[in-house]
Every structure is written in structure tokens, then in C-alpha cells.
Design a protein around this motif. Structure first.
Motif, PDB file in Angstrom:
ATOM      1  N   GLY A 126       0.837  -1.202   0.000  1.00  0.00           N
ATOM      2  CA  GLY A 126       0.000   0.000   0.000  1.00  0.00           C
ATOM      3  C   GLY A 126       0.872   1.253   0.000  1.00  0.00           C
ATOM      4  N   GLY A 127       1.870   1.246   0.900  1.00  0.00           N
ATOM      5  CA  GLY A 127       2.771   2.391   1.013  1.00  0.00           C
ATOM      6  C   GLY A 127       3.552   2.606  -0.269  1.00  0.00           C
ATOM      7  N   SER A 128       4.046   1.516  -0.851  1.00  0.00           N
ATOM      8  CA  SER A 128       4.859   1.662  -2.060  1.00  0.00           C
ATOM      9  C   SER A 128       4.011   2.106  -3.250  1.00  0.00           C
ATOM     10  CB  SER A 128       5.603   0.365  -2.381  1.00  0.00           C
ATOM     11  OG  SER A 128       4.679  -0.661  -2.632  1.00  0.00           O
ATOM     12  N   ALA A 129       2.756   1.662  -3.299  1.00  0.00           N
ATOM     13  CA  ALA A 129       1.864   2.090  -4.392  1.00  0.00           C
ATOM     14  C   ALA A 129       1.649   3.597  -4.305  1.00  0.00           C
ATOM     15  CB  ALA A 129       0.531   1.345  -4.301  1.00  0.00           C
ATOM     16  N   LEU A 130       1.441   4.076  -3.079  1.00  0.00           N
ATOM     17  CA  LEU A 130       1.248   5.504  -2.879  1.00  0.00           C
ATOM     18  C   LEU A 130       2.536   6.262  -3.250  1.00  0.00           C
ATOM     19  CD1 LEU A 130      -0.666   7.718  -1.771  1.00  0.00           C
ATOM     20  CD2 LEU A 130       0.375   7.347   0.463  1.00  0.00           C
ATOM     21  N   PHE A 131       3.668   5.708  -2.797  1.00  0.00           N
ATOM     22  CA  PHE A 131       4.971   6.318  -3.089  1.00  0.00           C
ATOM     23  C   PHE A 131       5.175   6.447  -4.601  1.00  0.00           C
ATOM     24  CE2 PHE A 131       9.352   5.216  -4.380  1.00  0.00           C
ATOM     25  CZ  PHE A 131      10.045   6.304  -3.882  1.00  0.00           C
ATOM     26  N   MET A 132       4.889   5.362  -5.323  1.00  0.00           N
ATOM     27  CA  MET A 132       5.111   5.377  -6.779  1.00  0.00           C
ATOM     28  C   MET A 132       4.194   6.393  -7.461  1.00  0.00           C
ATOM     29  SD  MET A 132       5.992   1.458  -7.870  1.00  0.00           S
ATOM     30  CE  MET A 132       4.840   0.556  -6.906  1.00  0.00           C
ATOM     31  N   ALA A 133       2.937   6.447  -7.003  1.00  0.00           N
ATOM     32  CA  ALA A 133       1.984   7.384  -7.612  1.00  0.00           C
ATOM     33  C   ALA A 133       2.431   8.830  -7.383  1.00  0.00           C
ATOM     34  CB  ALA A 133       0.593   7.153  -7.025  1.00  0.00           C
ATOM     35  N   VAL A 134       2.799   9.148  -6.132  1.00  0.00           N
ATOM     36  CA  VAL A 134       3.204  10.526  -5.814  1.00  0.00           C
ATOM     37  C   VAL A 134       4.514  10.862  -6.535  1.00  0.00           C
ATOM     38  CG1 VAL A 134       3.804  12.139  -3.950  1.00  0.00           C
ATOM     39  CG2 VAL A 134       2.039  10.410  -3.571  1.00  0.00           C
ATOM     40  N   MET A 135       5.443   9.894  -6.540  1.00  0.00           N
ATOM     41  CA  MET A 135       6.736  10.127  -7.191  1.00  0.00           C
ATOM     42  C   MET A 135       6.564  10.348  -8.695  1.00  0.00           C
ATOM     43  SD  MET A 135       9.741  10.584  -6.180  1.00  0.00           S
ATOM     44  CE  MET A 135      10.859   9.765  -5.128  1.00  0.00           C
ATOM     45  N   ASP A 136       5.679   9.598  -9.307  1.00  0.00           N
ATOM     46  CA  ASP A 136       5.401   9.787 -10.736  1.00  0.00           C
ATOM     47  C   ASP A 136       4.876  11.193 -10.999  1.00  0.00           C
ATOM     48  OD1 ASP A 136       6.303   7.444 -11.810  1.00  0.00           O
ATOM     49  OD2 ASP A 136       4.364   6.412 -11.771  1.00  0.00           O
ATOM     50  N   LEU A 137       3.988  11.642 -10.146  1.00  0.00           N
ATOM     51  CA  LEU A 137       3.422  12.992 -10.300  1.00  0.00           C
ATOM     52  C   LEU A 137       4.517  14.049 -10.204  1.00  0.00           C
ATOM     53  CD1 LEU A 137       0.121  12.931  -8.182  1.00  0.00           C
ATOM     54  CD2 LEU A 137       0.331  13.141 -10.657  1.00  0.00           C
ATOM     55  N   VAL A 138       5.461  13.825  -9.273  1.00  0.00           N
ATOM     56  CA  VAL A 138       6.514  14.811  -9.031  1.00  0.00           C
ATOM     57  C   VAL A 138       7.586  14.781 -10.113  1.00  0.00           C
ATOM     58  CG1 VAL A 138       8.411  15.322  -7.418  1.00  0.00           C
ATOM     59  CG2 VAL A 138       6.140  14.844  -6.529  1.00  0.00           C
ATOM     60  N   THR A 139       7.886  13.603 -10.676  1.00  0.00           N
ATOM     61  CA  THR A 139       9.045  13.473 -11.573  1.00  0.00           C
ATOM     62  C   THR A 139       8.696  13.434 -13.070  1.00  0.00           C
ATOM     63  OG1 THR A 139       8.991  11.067 -11.350  1.00  0.00           O
ATOM     64  CG2 THR A 139      10.452  12.276  -9.854  1.00  0.00           C
ATOM     65  N   ARG A 140       7.428  13.277 -13.423  1.00  0.00           N
ATOM     66  CA  ARG A 140       7.070  13.104 -14.832  1.00  0.00           C
ATOM     67  C   ARG A 140       7.523  14.301 -15.702  1.00  0.00           C
ATOM     68  NH1 ARG A 140       3.508  13.971 -18.851  1.00  0.00           N
ATOM     69  NH2 ARG A 140       3.118  12.210 -20.231  1.00  0.00           N
ATOM     70  N   SER A 141       7.317  15.477 -15.165  1.00  0.00           N
ATOM     71  CA  SER A 141       7.670  16.663 -15.963  1.00  0.00           C
ATOM     72  C   SER A 141       9.170  16.710 -16.273  1.00  0.00           C
ATOM     73  CB  SER A 141       7.237  17.928 -15.221  1.00  0.00           C
ATOM     74  OG  SER A 141       7.880  17.963 -13.966  1.00  0.00           O
ATOM     75  N   LYS A 142       9.971  16.131 -15.344  1.00  0.00           N
ATOM     76  CA  LYS A 142      11.432  16.154 -15.535  1.00  0.00           C
ATOM     77  C   LYS A 142      11.918  15.077 -16.499  1.00  0.00           C
ATOM     78  CE  LYS A 142      13.538  19.287 -13.041  1.00  0.00           C
ATOM     79  NZ  LYS A 142      13.645  19.153 -11.608  1.00  0.00           N
ATOM     80  N   ILE A 143      11.413  13.848 -16.260  1.00  0.00           N
ATOM     81  CA  ILE A 143      11.979  12.759 -17.072  1.00  0.00           C
ATOM     82  C   ILE A 143      11.100  12.397 -18.269  1.00  0.00           C
ATOM     83  CG2 ILE A 143      13.417  11.732 -15.253  1.00  0.00           C
ATOM     84  CD1 ILE A 143      11.315   9.805 -14.544  1.00  0.00           C
ATOM     85  N   GLY A 144       9.959  13.014 -18.369  1.00  0.00           N
ATOM     86  CA  GLY A 144       9.155  12.890 -19.577  1.00  0.00           C
ATOM     87  C   GLY A 144       8.261  11.668 -19.665  1.00  0.00           C
ATOM     88  N   TYR A 145       8.311  10.828 -18.672  1.00  0.00           N
ATOM     89  CA  TYR A 145       7.413   9.653 -18.658  1.00  0.00           C
ATOM     90  C   TYR A 145       7.213   9.225 -17.205  1.00  0.00           C
ATOM     91  CZ  TYR A 145      11.769   6.953 -18.150  1.00  0.00           C
ATOM     92  OH  TYR A 145      12.969   6.476 -17.710  1.00  0.00           O
ATOM     93  N   TYR A 146       6.248   8.358 -17.000  1.00  0.00           N
ATOM     94  CA  TYR A 146       6.029   7.837 -15.638  1.00  0.00           C
ATOM     95  C   TYR A 146       7.063   6.747 -15.362  1.00  0.00           C
ATOM     96  CZ  TYR A 146       1.518  10.244 -15.560  1.00  0.00           C
ATOM     97  OH  TYR A 146       0.543  11.194 -15.583  1.00  0.00           O
ATOM     98  N   TYR A 147       7.953   7.005 -14.426  1.00  0.00           N
ATOM     99  CA  TYR A 147       9.031   6.037 -14.134  1.00  0.00           C
ATOM    100  C   TYR A 147       8.472   4.750 -13.531  1.00  0.00           C
ATOM    101  CZ  TYR A 147      13.298   3.993 -12.304  1.00  0.00           C
ATOM    102  OH  TYR A 147      14.319   3.124 -12.043  1.00  0.00           O
ATOM    103  N   PHE A 148       7.520   4.907 -12.621  1.00  0.00           N
ATOM    104  CA  PHE A 148       6.919   3.728 -11.951  1.00  0.00           C
ATOM    105  C   PHE A 148       5.596   3.370 -12.603  1.00  0.00           C
ATOM    106  CE2 PHE A 148       9.356   5.687  -8.357  1.00  0.00           C
ATOM    107  CZ  PHE A 148      10.252   4.663  -8.166  1.00  0.00           C
ATOM    108  N   PRO A 149       5.139   2.115 -12.600  1.00  0.00           N
ATOM    109  CA  PRO A 149       5.905   0.923 -12.195  1.00  0.00           C
ATOM    110  C   PRO A 149       6.802   0.450 -13.334  1.00  0.00           C
ATOM    111  CG  PRO A 149       3.685   0.282 -12.814  1.00  0.00           C
ATOM    112  CD  PRO A 149       3.766   1.767 -12.989  1.00  0.00           C
ATOM    113  N   ASN A 150       7.770  -0.375 -12.974  1.00  0.00           N
ATOM    114  CA  ASN A 150       8.630  -1.009 -13.983  1.00  0.00           C
ATOM    115  C   ASN A 150       9.055  -2.387 -13.452  1.00  0.00           C
ATOM    116  OD1 ASN A 150      10.801  -0.591 -12.183  1.00  0.00           O
ATOM    117  ND2 ASN A 150      10.932   1.531 -12.916  1.00  0.00           N
TER     118      ASN A 150
END
Lengths: 248, 307
Positions: A126-150
């Protein structure tokens, strides 16, 4: 060995934990804080002196290591619950009637293991799913794609994290069988996080590439062997006679 | 139903139970009486396959204690009320019993019926959904007994079931054990309460690491001190006392005009005593036959083994 009996023991423990605020909070607080705090740090870091935050290239080396952070959490999170399953019975002096039932040591230990494993796994996932979702929101603009999940994070979450939880549960069972109060058990049990912290630091120091799927699978393989060995050790450590005659 | 031959338990150099042998028949209530540290709990734990034995043999319903597959069978057909109730305070009374019913693999129907019957018998049905943590000691003890019976065991082991209970709760528990006795259940009762043992048990074993005596409460009362004939005379004259001293009697104590005479067989000896008194000119007001109490016997045996 009957799985149904282990499940009865686990189900009883689930009902008991529900009323233990400290156990519940330990399951929720750490994964939640990490899920929100790390993306916040990533979001606000590197904005001094007109800089535009952490560059995308650095983010791509940081993110796999952050994902591995959840393996450390997986190793830590079962400690309060696993300590409680055995020591709690010790404190309530409920082990004698339990041991007097036609239940084997293996069934009792498996039940206690399930009781500590499943809530911990749910909390980590549960925690990691939330982490990945929030991290994707924060980093997408920088790296140009959703890093998580992989695939790497899948290996971390569905292979390494469960094995780390199992490792922690088994070590905690061993510790709980040897000490007589919950606090000591939890303090010793928390040391289970050390090997994973060492791996994390090695990753940060570029000694181990935690972004490599093959490395993650090797770590998982080693952990699996250790978990199997620990199962036999925990069974050997759980001695009815000692529990009844030496536990005060 | 229960058989122990030379059963022994040692913890390192300490011998907790030393070569005890006894047999308990089906439907019998057997009490193990002894002071603290006499080995009562250790004996029950060995018989319930909770701890290993250091020597000797024991069998329950033909199954051998300490043998692996037999141990599980034994635990299936016994119920245990341990000295610490060991209930789950965060679960309700019903959930505590239901948990154990499931571990004994009782069907849901049987569990429901047994839990309702037992909680009703023990006056706890109204409290079935209340958390056990809020129960009084007496209620917890009753619930621990219900837990031991939830799977309808053939043999019930009870380790000091009324210890630390107030008189009213003790009476409820004792009455319940007497009800179980009527159901012809085999009951093995550890106690240091002599009155309880005398009221409930068919036979009693006195344990002080070794088993020093086994018998019915009446047999035990008679076994050591024998019985006494208490005679009240109009006047305990020197002639009467001299005449009695001629008889082969164990001991005579005089308290005013009351004589207490130790006799091994009052049915035969009392006639000769009466004859001697009357011939010496004594006038008998009353004659009573008394036994020494179980307490006398217990204390004498325990002190003898202590020394």
C-alpha cells in the motif's frame, strides 16, 4: 501440518491486533511518511540559486535506490507485530492452553508468521503504491514519462519485499523465543533492517547497482535461501518445555 | 483412563516428581493434593504432553505420553484448566471459546451448541460478547473451565481451579465440577484445598515430590491415625482408668470425664472397653467413634516426607 489450524491462529491474532493502537500505527505511519516525504524532498531539492531542481539524469539513478528503500521498510515493519504475536502470548500467559491443544509447533509458528506477514505485506504494498503514484506525479515533468511501475520495482515489491518481511518475521520469532519482554524483543528485532540498510548504502555508494534487475534477482535468491534456513532455526528455537518452565 | 508408572521429572539436578505411580479409572475424580512445589503442576504438564518426562511411563486412554503421534491424540481427548487462566483479554468470551473450538476442529454447529451450553451453565451467556479483559477473576476462571470443555473432552485436567477465588466463586466452580462428575467425566484435579478435595474427589493422592499415599478420603483418614472412641463417663475414676490400661489399646487421653481412646478396630474393641468400664464401676453417658481428619493425615504425611 494443517494450514487450516495455522490460519485459525493467524485470524485470532488479526482480531487481537486490531485493538492494539501501537501495532496498527507502526504498520501505517512509516510507509505513509516515506511515501509522502521522499517525493516532497525530490520536489523541493535543487531549487536554490535559480536551479531547476534535480536533473533528470540524476533522478534516474536516485529512483531505483528509493524504491529499494521499501525493502528496508519491509524488514523493519513486521518487528512490532511479530514480537507481539509471541511475547503477547507470553505476557497474557495464554501459551499453555494453546500448547495443550492438538496443534503442532509448526502450525503455531506458521500461524504466528502469517499473522505478522500479511499485514506487513499489505502495509508495504500500500505504502509503495502511494509512493510510486506521488513520485510519478513529481518526476514526470522532468523525465518525460512515468518512471513507476517497472520490472525492477515489480521485483522489489513482489519478490524482495515479501522475502525481507519473511526474514524479519523469522528472526523476530527467534528473538521472541529467547527474551521475555516486548520492548527488548522489538529492539533486537529492529536490527533485522541492518543487512538491507547496508545494501541500500552500497547502492548509494555505487558498490552495488540496485537498478539492475539481475542484481535484484540474485539478492532475492540469497534471501530465499536464508529464509528457508531461518524457518528451520525458528522451529528448533521454539521449545515447548522451555516456554512453559522458563518463561516468567 | 490415566495410568502413571514410576513417572519422574528432573530439571537438571532438581527432581520435581520422583517415580510416582497411580491409576485413574474412567469417570473417576482423582485429586492430587500437595503443598506448593510438590510437583502437581509438573505432573499435569507431563500427562498433558506439554513437557517431557525424565523417566517412567504414562498412558491416557491407551495412548503413550511422550510418544510423538500419541501426544497429539492425547491432546485431542483432554481438556486443561491451567493454573494461569491464559485467556485473550482483547477477545470476547464467545470468541475465546470459538477460537479453541476451531483448534480442536469442532464443527461450527458443535461449537455453537457447546459454547451456548457451557456459558449458560456457568452463568456467562449474558456476557458472551463482552471483552474478557473486563471480567472478574471468578468469571475468568469459569471461562477457562468452559474453554477446556468446549470440545467435549473425555479427560479433564484442572490445576488449582479455585485458587485465588473468593468463596462464592469457589463454590460455583466446585458445584460445576460436581455437575461434571455426574456426567461421568474423568477429572484429574490438582489442589491444595483439603476441603475441596474431600468434597469432590473419589480418590486422593498426596504428593510431595513422591506420591506418599493414595486412597479414598475415608481410607486416608483411617490409614494413619486409625479411629478414636470418645467416651463420656459420669466420673472418670482411678479404677476405670486402671481397668482400661489392662487392655491392648493404642493410647488413652483424659480430659475431665471424657476419655479419648485410640482404636484400630472400634467395631471389635469397643465392646471390651465398655465391659472393662462397667466392671470397674464406671457409668457411661455417651460413646462416639471419630476419625482423624484428612487435614491431620495430609499434614502428617507431608511433614514426614519433608523431614
Amino acid at each position: 501440518m494443517k494450514l487450516s489450524k495455522s490460519w485459525v491462529i493467524a485470524a485470532k491474532d488479526f482480531r487481537t491486533f486490531r485493538k492494539k493502537r501501537n501495532v496498527i500505527s507502526s504498520l501505517i505511519v512509516v510507509p505513509l511518511i516515506v511515501a509522502i516525504l521522499i517525493p516532497l524532498v525530490i520536489s523541493f531539492a535543487g531549487h536554490r540559486n535559480g536551479q531547476n531542481g534535480i536533473p533528470a539524469t540524476e533522478l534516474l539513478t536516485l529512483l531505483p535506490a528509493f524504491a529499494f528503500f521499501y525493502v528496508m521498510i519491509a524488514a523493519y515493519i513486521p518487528t512490532p507485530i511479530a514480537s507481539y504475536t509471541i511475547i503477547g502470548e507470553k505476557v497474557e500467559k495464554s501459551l499453555e492452553p494453546l500448547l495443550a491443544t492438538p496443534t503442532t509447533d509448526g502450525e503455531i509458528l506458521l500461524g504466528k508468521g502469517i499473522a505478522a506477514f500479511l499485514p506487513s505485506l499489505a502495509a508495504v504494498l500500500g505504502g509503495s503504491a502511494l509512493f510510486m503514484a506521488v513520485m510519478d506525479l513529481v518526476t514526470r515533468s522532468k523525465i518525460g514519462y512515468y518512471y513507476f511501475p517497472n520490472w525492477n520495482t515489480a521485483a522489489v515489491m513482489f519478490l524482495l519485499a515479501p522475502l525481507a518481511i519473511l526474514f524479519s518475521v523469522e528472526l523476530n520469532v527467534i528473538v521472541s523465543s529467547r527474551v521475555s519482554d516486548v520492548r527488548t524483543s522489538q529492539q533486537l528485532g529492529a536490527l533485522t533492517v541492518l543487512p538491507f540498510a547496508a545494501l541500500y548504502v552500497s547502492g548509494e555508494l555505487n558498490l552495488v547497482d540496485l537498478g539492475s534487475l539481475s542484481n535484484l534477482l540474485i539478492i532475492a535468491g540469497v534471501l530465499l535461501v536464508v529464509d528457508i534456513l531461518l524457518f528451520f532455526v525458528s522451529r528448533a528455537t521454539f521449545r515447548r518445555e522451555e516456554i512453559l518452565t522458563k518463561w516468567k | 483412563m490415566i495410568e502413571a508408572i514410576n513417572l519422574t521429572k528432573r530439571f537438571g539436578n532438581l527432581t520435581a516428581v520422583d517415580g510416582i505411580s497411580f491409576q485413574v479409572d474412567e469417570g473417576e475424580v482423582f485429586g492430587l493434593l500437595g503443598p506448593n512445589g510438590a510437583g502437581k503442576t509438573t505432573t499435569v504438564r507431563m500427562l498433558c504432553c506439554l513437557i517431557s518426562k525424565s523417566g517412567g511411563e504414562a498412558r491416557i486412554a491407551g495412548y503413550e505420553v511422550g510418544k510423538d503421534p500419541d501426544s497429539l491424540e492425547i491432546r485431542r481427548l483432554i481438556g486443561l484448566v491451567p493454573d494461569n487462566v491464559g485467556l485473550y483479554d482483547d477477545l470476547s468470551a464467545y470468541d475465546n471459546l470459538d477460537f479453541y473450538g476451531k483448534l480442536y476442529e469442532c464443527t461450527e454447529e458443535k461449537r455453537k451448541a457447546n459454547i451456548q451450553r457451557l456459558l449458560t451453565m456457568l452463568g456467562l451467556w449474558e456476557k458472551k460478547d463482552v471483552l474478557v479483559g473486563t471480567f472478574s477473576k471468578g468469571m475468568k476462571q469459569k471461562l477457562a473451565i468452559a474453554r477446556a470443555l468446549v470440545h467435549d473432552p473425555k479427560v479433564l485436567f484442572m490445576d488449582e481451579p479455585t485458587a485465588n477465588l473468593d468463596p462464592e466463586s469457589s463454590k460455583t466452580v466446585r458445584d460445576f465440577i460436581l455437575d461434571l462428575k455426574k456426567e461421568k467425566r474423568t477429572i484429574f484435579l490438582n489442589t491444595h484445598n483439603l476441603d475441596e478435595a474431600q468434597r469432590i474427589c473419589d480418590r486422593i493422592g498426596i504428593l510431595n515430590i513422591k506420591l506418599v499415599a493414595v486412597g479414598t478420603p475415608q481410607d486416608l483418614e483411617r490409614s494413619l491415625s486409625g479411629r478414636k472412641t470418645v467416651i463420656t463417663l459420669k466420673e472418670a475414676s482411678k479404677e476405670v482408668l486402671a481397668a482400661l490400661k489392662q487392655l491392648p489399646l493404642e493410647d488413652i487421653t483424659v480430659d475431665g470425664n471424657t476419655l479419648t481412646i485410640g482404636v484400630s478396630n472400634p467395631e471389635e474393641q469397643n465392646a471390651a472397653i465398655m465391659e472393662a468400664i462397667v466392671k470397674a464401676g464406671g457409668q457411661v453417658i455417651s460413646v462416639n467413634i471419630t476419625s482423624s481428619s484428612l487435614e491431620d493425615v495430609y499434614l502428617k504425611l507431608v511433614r514426614r516426607t519433608d523431614s
